[in-house]
Design an enzyme around this catalytic site. Structure first.
Site, mmCIF file in Angstrom:
data_model
loop_
_atom_site.group_PDB
_atom_site.id
_atom_site.type_symbol
_atom_site.label_atom_id
_atom_site.label_comp_id
_atom_site.label_asym_id
_atom_site.label_seq_id
_atom_site.Cartn_x
_atom_site.Cartn_y
_atom_site.Cartn_z
ATOM 1 N N GLU A 1 0.816 -1.224 0.000
ATOM 2 C CA GLU A 1 0.000 0.000 0.000
ATOM 3 C C GLU A 1 0.845 1.267 0.000
ATOM 4 O O GLU A 1 0.425 2.291 -0.552
ATOM 5 C CB GLU A 1 -0.936 0.006 1.211
ATOM 6 C CG GLU A 1 -2.071 -0.990 1.138
ATOM 7 C CD GLU A 1 -1.742 -2.338 1.762
ATOM 8 O OE1 GLU A 1 -2.666 -3.162 1.915
ATOM 9 O OE2 GLU A 1 -0.552 -2.561 2.109
ATOM 10 N N PHE B 1 -12.257 -6.712 13.460
ATOM 11 C CA PHE B 1 -11.120 -7.201 12.678
ATOM 12 C C PHE B 1 -10.687 -6.146 11.663
ATOM 13 O O PHE B 1 -11.493 -5.615 10.914
ATOM 14 C CB PHE B 1 -11.506 -8.493 11.960
ATOM 15 C CG PHE B 1 -10.427 -9.025 11.050
ATOM 16 C CD1 PHE B 1 -9.226 -9.478 11.564
ATOM 17 C CD2 PHE B 1 -10.616 -9.065 9.676
ATOM 18 C CE1 PHE B 1 -8.226 -9.962 10.731
ATOM 19 C CE2 PHE B 1 -9.627 -9.545 8.827
ATOM 20 C CZ PHE B 1 -8.432 -10.004 9.356
ATOM 21 N N GLN B 2 -9.413 -5.821 11.649
ATOM 22 C CA GLN B 2 -8.800 -4.838 10.754
ATOM 23 C C GLN B 2 -9.414 -3.443 10.913
ATOM 24 O O GLN B 2 -9.528 -2.684 9.963
ATOM 25 C CB GLN B 2 -8.866 -5.302 9.290
ATOM 26 C CG GLN B 2 -7.942 -6.492 9.014
ATOM 27 C CD GLN B 2 -7.727 -6.765 7.546
ATOM 28 O OE1 GLN B 2 -8.589 -6.475 6.715
ATOM 29 N NE2 GLN B 2 -6.586 -7.340 7.216
ATOM 30 N N LYS C 1 -17.631 -0.371 5.189
ATOM 31 C CA LYS C 1 -18.026 -1.401 4.221
ATOM 32 C C LYS C 1 -19.530 -1.363 3.931
ATOM 33 O O LYS C 1 -19.948 -1.519 2.775
ATOM 34 C CB LYS C 1 -17.621 -2.780 4.740
ATOM 35 C CG LYS C 1 -17.821 -3.889 3.694
ATOM 36 C CD LYS C 1 -17.205 -5.201 4.130
ATOM 37 C CE LYS C 1 -17.341 -6.251 3.024
ATOM 38 N NZ LYS C 1 -16.686 -7.526 3.389
ATOM 39 N N MET D 1 24.440 8.687 2.907
ATOM 40 C CA MET D 1 24.321 9.960 3.622
ATOM 41 C C MET D 1 24.541 9.762 5.116
ATOM 42 O O MET D 1 25.129 10.616 5.791
ATOM 43 C CB MET D 1 22.952 10.598 3.356
ATOM 44 C CG MET D 1 22.860 12.041 3.791
ATOM 45 S SD MET D 1 24.092 13.125 2.993
ATOM 46 C CE MET D 1 23.264 13.505 1.455
#
Length: 593
Positions: free
Chosen positions: A71, A133-134, A183, A502
């Site tokens: 993602e 959940f999630q 959802k 760096m």
């Protein structure tokens, strides 16, 4: 894939009032909204909370969905697309870890003021706050790193919310906007009469036109200057004001500099351009910044990497004019004398018109003496580097060779973050806007390949090079799989010095050479890795092979090519301003260490 006129007409039916009410699921309303906004590509990754949305995408063919492998890369790719085109980039992620994986990409876009809309899935409304959940609080988590965010609890609000999201993202000072969709909202059927033709937000009305009196005062000060300087940042590019900036600079004959984010706003090969300024800027750019008597700051924010120590910067008296669309950026770090709030393009256009109408001209004698001083600084040739014994590749040489080969081609350069980023900024001379795509404000490693993917989809006939390092490139290297699936043949130039370069450089300068965890001693075989992903891999170990390798990679127009350049592990980026120092207190080479 172009959106047909019929699709746009259908999606914009509300403004035309030509169609009756339809019953659509929330996910279908979302797709209609994106079509009406002219979205061509969306980068995303499916999950349970967004499956209704993915089902709606399956039933349409005007927007191409690009399936990334992480993602974070979805948001970076949409970000790169937005930076190169000026359009709003769009990403789609699921709830919970989908959102948290996207946070780095959102923060990257926020720091650089990139217009984006991120659509995130959420657990059903009745489960919010129940540790489902999630589940995670997407609105709370992203609040500090977005321009605005929305939680849509009613499907009837979706069309108007999307209209607001795109308006906020692209207007004023641009930035990312998150729309969180539960959802059940994406599944519920609601009446749909079309996408709103306009949006009114009483609390959000960014100013575009600058105050005429302030512009006139600024111009009087600017034309009376003995040692004028024009300092420009990413705001010039974001407002598509490069032509106006070039006209102003050429009319006045004043020296000009770009920040890291502003490169390409004024041609790097132009005689009035002093190079990039700041921590790794040129001697002439930094000295002019410190010693000018009137400074015109255009779409820049005086950040710490540009002015160094504010107390040191304030030691020299100068008058400062600051043009910015965001009033909160003015006098935030440095007190200014004449603030002008407005869109850079509009303000510069008005300024140019006033110069043409007026009779006052710059003081030619004073300007000539100022240029003599600047030319004295230029003679230091601070960008000169040694090729050593010629037995090892110098990273600057790779970038310089690439520029010489592609300077007349339609080319975009992305970079990750580190030494290679600075060498790209210093040695690739950007003459056109929106050709240099990098993470400036947040300094995010791993952006290079996703940025290049997003640009290549938008600009399929252009050459797209990603200049990276062996450290940064591994953070999103899985997107080589996405490159293959969606046929985005980019060219990757890895300046592989076997160090987090760096970090190693700072450890050499500030920590007496104690290289704590900056050495990469378990690197993969990048050639075989590229080949495993279905691409072409090249190993380049000698300076004389740099140009032939680049030439061969460019010939392979339809293939992604990973070039592993084994570069000098001891090379440092100079000039360099150490933390806490002023911008004229520069280290110019190893002899200064």
């Amino acid at each position: 894939m172009e959106i047909s006129k019929a699709e746009i007409a259908s999606a914009s039916a509300a403004s035309q009032k030509s169609s009756g009410t339809q019953e659509l699921r929330g996910a279908e309303v979302l797709v209609k909204a994106l079509q009406a906004e002219g979205v061509k590509y969306i980068w995303g990754y499916p999950g349970g909370a967004v499956l209704h949305i993915y089902d709606a995408f399956y039933k349409q063919d005007t927007i191409q969905h690009v399936l990334v492998r992480h993602e974070q890369a979805a948001v970076h790719a949409a970000d790169g697309y937005a930076r190169a085109t000026g359009d709003v980039g769009v990403a789609l992620v699921t709830s919970g870890p989908g959102v948290t994986n996207a946070v780095t990409g959102i923060a990257t876009a926020y720091m650089d003021s990139i217009p984006m809309v991120i659509i995130s899935g959420q657990v059903p409304t009745h489960a919010i706050g129940m540790d489902a959940f999630q589940e995670c609080d997407a609105v709370g988590i992203t609040r500090p790193i977005v321009k605005h965010n929305f939680l849509v609890k009613d499907a009837r609000d979706l069309a108007e919310t999307l209209k607001k999201a795109f308006h906020i993202a692209r207007s004023g000072r641009p930035g990312p906007v998150l729309v969180d969709i539960p959802k059940d909202v994406s599944f519920k059927k609601v009446p749909y009469t079309g996408y709103p033709g306009a949006v009114e937000m009483r609390s959000y009305n960014p100013v575009r036109k600058g105050h005429g009196g302030q512009i006139r005062k600024a111009l009087q000060l600017l034309l009376a200057a003995k040692r004028p300087y024009i300092y420009t940042g990413g705001g010039v590019l974001l407002s598509n004001a490069s032509n106006e900036l070039r006209t102003l600079v050429d009319m006045l004959g004043y020296p000009v500099t770009n920040t890291l984010m502003g490169l390409g706003a004024y041609p790097a090969t132009g005689s009035k351009f002093l190079g990039m300024l700041g921590m790794h800027g040129t001697v002439e750019a930094n000295n002019a910044m410190q010693n000018c008597d009137v400074l015109l700051a255009v779409g820049a924010r005086f950040d710490d990497r540009v002015i160094g120590n504010p107390k040191h910067f304030a030691q020299n008296e100068r008058k400062i004019i600051h043009i910015d669309i965001d009033p909160s950026s003015i006098s935030k770090r440095v007190r200014v004398d004449i603030p002008i709030v407005g869109d850079v393009k509009d303000v510069l256009t008005e300024m140019i018109a006033m110069i043409k109408e007026g009779t006052i001209k710059p003081d030619a004698n004073a300007l000539g003496a100022w240029w003599e001083t600047i030319d004295g600084w230029r003679k230091r040739d601070c960008m000169k580097y040694s090729m050593g014994k010629g037995d090892v590749i110098k990273p600057q040489y790779v970038v310089e060779t690439l520029w010489n080969m592609t300077k007349d081609a339609d080319t975009y350069i992305t970079s990750d973050v580190g030494q290679h980023q600075m060498w790209a900024a210093q040695y690739y001379k950007f003459d056109e806007p929106r050709r240099w795509i990098n993470s400036g404000g947040l300094g995010t490693m791993g952006v290079g390949i996703p940025y290049a993917m997003g640009i290549k989809l938008a600009k399929p006939d252009s050459e797209v090079f990603c200049i990276t390092g062996e450290g940064s490139v591994q953070m999103c290297i899985q997107e080589l799989s996405t490159c293959l699936q969606y046929n985005t043949p980019i060219k990757i130039c890895s300046l592989n010095n076997r160090y987090l370069g760096m970090v190693r450089q700072w450890q050499e300068v500030e920590y007496e050479g104690r290289y704590s965890h900056s050495y990469m001693d378990a690197l993969p075989n990048f050639v075989k890795l590229a080949e495993a992903y279905g691409h072409v891999g090249m190993l380049i170990e000698k300076p004389q092979d740099v140009e032939p390798a680049l030439r061969e990679a460019r010939k392979l127009k339809d293939r992604t090519v990973f070039m592993d350049f084994r570069t000098d592990p001891t090379e440092n980026v100079f000039p360099m301003v150490q933390a806490g120092k002023g911008i004229t207190e520069m280290l110019l080479g190893s002899e200064d260490l």
